[in-house]
Design an enzyme around this catalytic site. Sequence first.
Site, mmCIF file in Angstrom:
data_model
loop_
_atom_site.group_PDB
_atom_site.id
_atom_site.type_symbol
_atom_site.label_atom_id
_atom_site.label_comp_id
_atom_site.label_asym_id
_atom_site.label_seq_id
_atom_site.Cartn_x
_atom_site.Cartn_y
_atom_site.Cartn_z
ATOM 1 N N LYS A 16 0.847 -1.191 0.000
ATOM 2 C CA LYS A 16 0.000 0.000 0.000
ATOM 3 C C LYS A 16 0.883 1.241 0.000
ATOM 4 C CE LYS A 16 -3.718 2.150 2.724
ATOM 5 N NZ LYS A 16 -4.556 1.999 3.939
ATOM 6 N N SER A 92 -9.245 2.822 3.184
ATOM 7 C CA SER A 92 -8.270 3.441 2.302
ATOM 8 C C SER A 92 -7.411 2.435 1.546
ATOM 9 C CB SER A 92 -7.360 4.372 3.114
ATOM 10 O OG SER A 92 -6.623 3.640 4.077
ATOM 11 N N SER A 116 -9.942 0.562 7.329
ATOM 12 C CA SER A 116 -9.359 0.599 5.984
ATOM 13 C C SER A 116 -8.862 -0.737 5.456
ATOM 14 C CB SER A 116 -8.203 1.610 5.946
ATOM 15 O OG SER A 116 -8.702 2.912 6.085
#
Length: 437
Positions: A16, A92, A116
């Site tokens: 990520k 996210s 997230s």
Amino acid sequence: SLLSKGSFHGVPFILKDLKAALVGTPTSSGCRINKNFIPERNSIIVDRYEAAGVQIVGKSNSPEFGIMNTTEPELWGPCRNPWNTNLSPGGSSGGAAAAVAARIVPVAHAGDGGGSIRIPASCCGLFGLKPTRGRVSMAPHLGESWGGFVQEHVLTRSVRDSAAFLDLVDGFTPGEPYYAPPKERPWSEEVTRSPGKLRIAFTDRALFGNHNHPDCIEALSKTVELLRSLGHEVEEAVPNYPKMDLIQAYFITVACSIARMVEEASERANVKPKPRNFEATTWLLAQIGWCCSAPRLLKAQNDIHRAARNVATFFQSYDVFVTPTIAVPPVQIGELRPTAAEKLQLSLLRKANVSALLDKALETMGNRSLLKTPNTQLFNQTGQPAMSMPLHWNNDGMPIGVQFVGRFGREGTLFQLASQIEKEQPWAQRKPPLLQD
């Protein structure tokens, strides 16, 4: 360089684009001022992944500083849901979820500061577990993030893979501000063990919101029936917690953290913090953070700690707590972004006395931001492990996740239960339409 001959030798893997630093690779955090920031040292979690032999093939899209519950940064553009490319994969960790759901990689790194990992797991039909606070190190660059809310792990298509990857990265690192209770045995062994008869509570109430969509309630209801059929004792119950105090405490903590992240990004770029370098929502949060007094931040932390003790008392009576993961099915791309009118309001706030508007800004932000994703943040505050499982698809063919929360430090119970459910109601054979022959 040659790959490590570890247990995951050659497995393609994505990081990520937030928190986890990879030497020589840009880490933008979805922010244009950070676009060319290149870390000089790996994060410990990345060292551990590489020691296991994974092949890091890229970075996944993330909203700016991981703020949004959708993945549509202005810098990189929107990430789309493989089940329906008009819809959001959540946030996210939406880029990570989309990559795993689309079978680009079998597993991808993710992080969870308010849902997230669990939110995109729900939106994309994946398994996603947020570990106990302190289970996975954020060293050496951070001790904690967002007041201890953020925990890092992965998104996967199976319970087994999630357990195996947690085995790779958990473990004590000197100097940690938090330390989770040691595991009794490898997580990979937990998925082979029976959970026994568990006492499970559930609610269809939206924890930080107003209501859950009928599709999400249907997913919960079917899960309750399944749990009873597996021999567990299941009853409706919910922890006692001060909802409005905790919503404010959540956003105060995040706003103060974002204010510092804006300062750090500006310091790296050798410029003063300016609104043109950040998205409107980011700048508003930073303004709130700068206007928030230290005593008010400490009050927020104390409110969270008191609530965590109340929730922990609830879990003395129950092994697991079950809710819908999010309050709605996946939403349209752009639906969770600020509207044109809201962007205008945000731009006007740049010139206003935000200190005087602090309570109103917090109330408005809390109501809008948590309307569709109200069920995950509480457990970032309490630090408990929580997972989303893909146990329902609605009439539109979209996945709907169910959230399971365990006692602090007891991921083993969650992995045992998840494995039992996965065998009874497998989901691995389901593929997004774009992958169908």
